[in-house]
Design an enzyme around this catalytic site. Structure first.
Site, PDB file in Angstrom:
ATOM      1  N   GLN A 115      20.771  40.815  11.273  1.00 36.69           N
ATOM      2  CA  GLN A 115      22.068  40.112  11.067  1.00 36.69           C
ATOM      3  C   GLN A 115      22.745  40.416   9.887  1.00 36.69           C
ATOM      4  O   GLN A 115      22.331  40.265   8.837  1.00 36.69           O
ATOM      5  CB  GLN A 115      21.980  38.413  11.338  1.00 36.69           C
ATOM      6  CG  GLN A 115      23.064  37.661  11.071  1.00 36.69           C
ATOM      7  CD  GLN A 115      23.808  37.248  12.392  1.00 36.69           C
ATOM      8  OE1 GLN A 115      23.738  38.109  13.204  1.00 36.69           O
ATOM      9  NE2 GLN A 115      25.013  36.454  12.484  1.00 36.69           N
ATOM     10  N   ARG A 120      22.985  42.201   1.803  1.00 40.32           N
ATOM     11  CA  ARG A 120      22.641  40.864   1.089  1.00 40.32           C
ATOM     12  C   ARG A 120      21.231  40.485   0.826  1.00 40.32           C
ATOM     13  O   ARG A 120      20.655  39.765   0.291  1.00 40.32           O
ATOM     14  CB  ARG A 120      23.249  39.789   1.847  1.00 40.32           C
ATOM     15  CG  ARG A 120      22.532  39.739   3.260  1.00 40.32           C
ATOM     16  CD  ARG A 120      23.229  38.687   4.262  1.00 40.32           C
ATOM     17  NE  ARG A 120      22.430  38.554   5.539  1.00 40.32           N
ATOM     18  CZ  ARG A 120      22.525  37.288   6.267  1.00 40.32           C
ATOM     19  NH1 ARG A 120      23.002  36.442   5.939  1.00 40.32           N
ATOM     20  NH2 ARG A 120      21.812  37.438   7.405  1.00 40.32           N
ATOM     21  N   HIS A 190      31.371  37.081   3.192  1.00 35.21           N
ATOM     22  CA  HIS A 190      31.094  35.622   3.865  1.00 35.21           C
ATOM     23  C   HIS A 190      31.195  34.579   2.877  1.00 35.21           C
ATOM     24  O   HIS A 190      30.287  34.000   2.736  1.00 35.21           O
ATOM     25  CB  HIS A 190      29.633  35.985   4.414  1.00 35.21           C
ATOM     26  CG  HIS A 190      29.348  34.925   5.477  1.00 35.21           C
ATOM     27  ND1 HIS A 190      29.957  33.725   5.624  1.00 35.21           N
ATOM     28  CD2 HIS A 190      28.900  35.163   6.704  1.00 35.21           C
ATOM     29  CE1 HIS A 190      29.541  32.927   6.730  1.00 35.21           C
ATOM     30  NE2 HIS A 190      28.710  33.810   7.255  1.00 35.21           N
ATOM     31  N   ASP A 237      33.642  29.026  14.914  1.00 34.76           N
ATOM     32  CA  ASP A 237      33.346  30.328  14.486  1.00 34.76           C
ATOM     33  C   ASP A 237      34.259  31.186  15.126  1.00 34.76           C
ATOM     34  O   ASP A 237      34.193  31.579  16.422  1.00 34.76           O
ATOM     35  CB  ASP A 237      31.684  30.586  14.933  1.00 34.76           C
ATOM     36  CG  ASP A 237      31.411  31.881  14.577  1.00 34.76           C
ATOM     37  OD1 ASP A 237      32.132  32.740  14.106  1.00 34.76           O
ATOM     38  OD2 ASP A 237      30.398  32.273  14.973  1.00 34.76           O
ATOM     39  N   GLU A 287      36.494  34.050   5.592  1.00 32.06           N
ATOM     40  CA  GLU A 287      35.990  35.331   5.283  1.00 32.06           C
ATOM     41  C   GLU A 287      36.770  36.509   5.503  1.00 32.06           C
ATOM     42  O   GLU A 287      37.605  36.476   6.449  1.00 32.06           O
ATOM     43  CB  GLU A 287      34.578  35.503   6.282  1.00 32.06           C
ATOM     44  CG  GLU A 287      33.702  34.307   6.244  1.00 32.06           C
ATOM     45  CD  GLU A 287      32.711  34.592   7.299  1.00 32.06           C
ATOM     46  OE1 GLU A 287      32.442  35.719   7.655  1.00 32.06           O
ATOM     47  OE2 GLU A 287      32.313  33.658   7.754  1.00 32.06           O
TER      48      GLU A 287
END
Length: 311
Positions: A115, A120, A190, A237, A287
């Site tokens: 994901q 990150r 994000h 979302d 975002e």
């Protein structure tokens, strides 16, 4: 008389001291900070003993970022932190930091790799720092590694330049294909904003094509945003394709934040609602994103900027 721009660069940031910060943070902070003191930049030990950079502007605003994930975790104007880090965030150098401004690269969302990709979950390096008219600037770098190649077998360079001003925090992300073959990627910042979810609202999205991932993220519902003001009444979302280069977030806490960008063509609004009951009331995500593939030929670069500012 016109203001004189004064810039101090630090070539030694690419030398042994910085490699030691990544490997032996406790041993190297003192020598690095001696050089950085005049720039408004300080390297210190953060949560979980991870290397953390603190930027302080001449006007007193402050930002914090971790080299793990290249993640900005705090942006303070006055005493108020405008970013949010979830209470369940883990600072162990293994899991992504949940909050602030995490990177999604080279994949946004689910897909062939884990994901949101690997940026990150990776250790970034400091490659440059300067101070322009009282505003500290730092540039981080991420390059391919055995870890990244196991998921995405390409050579690349990601440069992430962060500038802290009196009432703004600006970032520039530059992806360069250093391989001999083309590659494709998607990406996003994000960003988690501190907010009162019941009072938060976003302006500027009316007319955008939407991909609503609620209730089924694997089969988003296409639509068009008809509202002048978008709120977070429950689980949210939603992808906004072809978003404008400036949005406004009223965080419900008395702040209106301008979110400007260049070359981030899309936007995403997210709030987990009751799936994250402990903290969903305290933040919203707005975002900047690149949802469609960027196809990059060898030696070519893609650049996008974001500027967050508060009145």
């Amino acid at each position: 008389m016109a203001a004189v721009s004064m810039t101090w660069t630090l070539p030694s940031l690419t030398s042994t001291n910085l490699s030691r910060v990544n490997r032996y943070p406790g041993m190297a902070f003192a020598s690095v900070n001696k050089d950085l003191a005049s720039l408004g930049v300080k390297v210190t030990e953060g949560l979980g003993n991870l290397p953390k950079v603190v930027l302080t502007s001449s006007n007193g605003s402050e930002a914090e970022l971790y080299l793990y994930g290249g993640c900005v975790t705090s942006w303070k104007v006055g005493s108020k932190d405008l970013l949010f880090v979830r209470p369940d965030a883990v600072f162990n150098g293994q899991k992504p930091i949940s909050g602030g401004i995490p990177h999604c690269f080279p994949q946004f969302g689910p897909g062939p790799m884990q994901q949101h990709g690997f940026a990150r979950n990776s250790n970034w390096s400091i490659v440059d720092s300067e101070n322009v008219d009282g505003s500290p600037v730092i540039t981080l770098e991420l390059k391919e590694s055995p870890y990244s190649r196991a998921m995405w077998d390409y050579s690349f360079q990601a440069l992430y330049k962060i500038t802290l001003d009196n009432k703004s925090l600006s970032t520039e992300l530059k992806i360069t294909n250093t391989d001999k073959k083309p590659f494709s990627f998607t990406t996003a910042l994000h960003t988690y904003f501190s907010a009162s979810v019941s009072g938060a609202l976003v302006k500027g999205l009316k007319g955008c094509k939407t991909l609503n991932k609620d209730p089924d993220p694997k089969n988003p519902v296409e639509g068009k945003e008809e509202r002048d003001v978008v709120t977070y009444p429950g689980f949210v979302d939603c992808v906004y394709l072809g978003a404008p280069n400036e949005l406004y977030l009223d965080n419900g806490l008395g702040d209106v934040i301008s979110i400007k960008n260049t070359n981030w063509p899309d936007a995403v609004l997210w709030n987990p609602h009751l799936t994250m009951e402990a903290c969903y009331k305290d933040f919203v995500c707005v975002e900047n994103a690149q949802i469609g593939n960027v196809d990059l030929e060898p030696e070519k670069s893609w650049v996008a900027t974001q500027q967050l500012s508060v009145g």
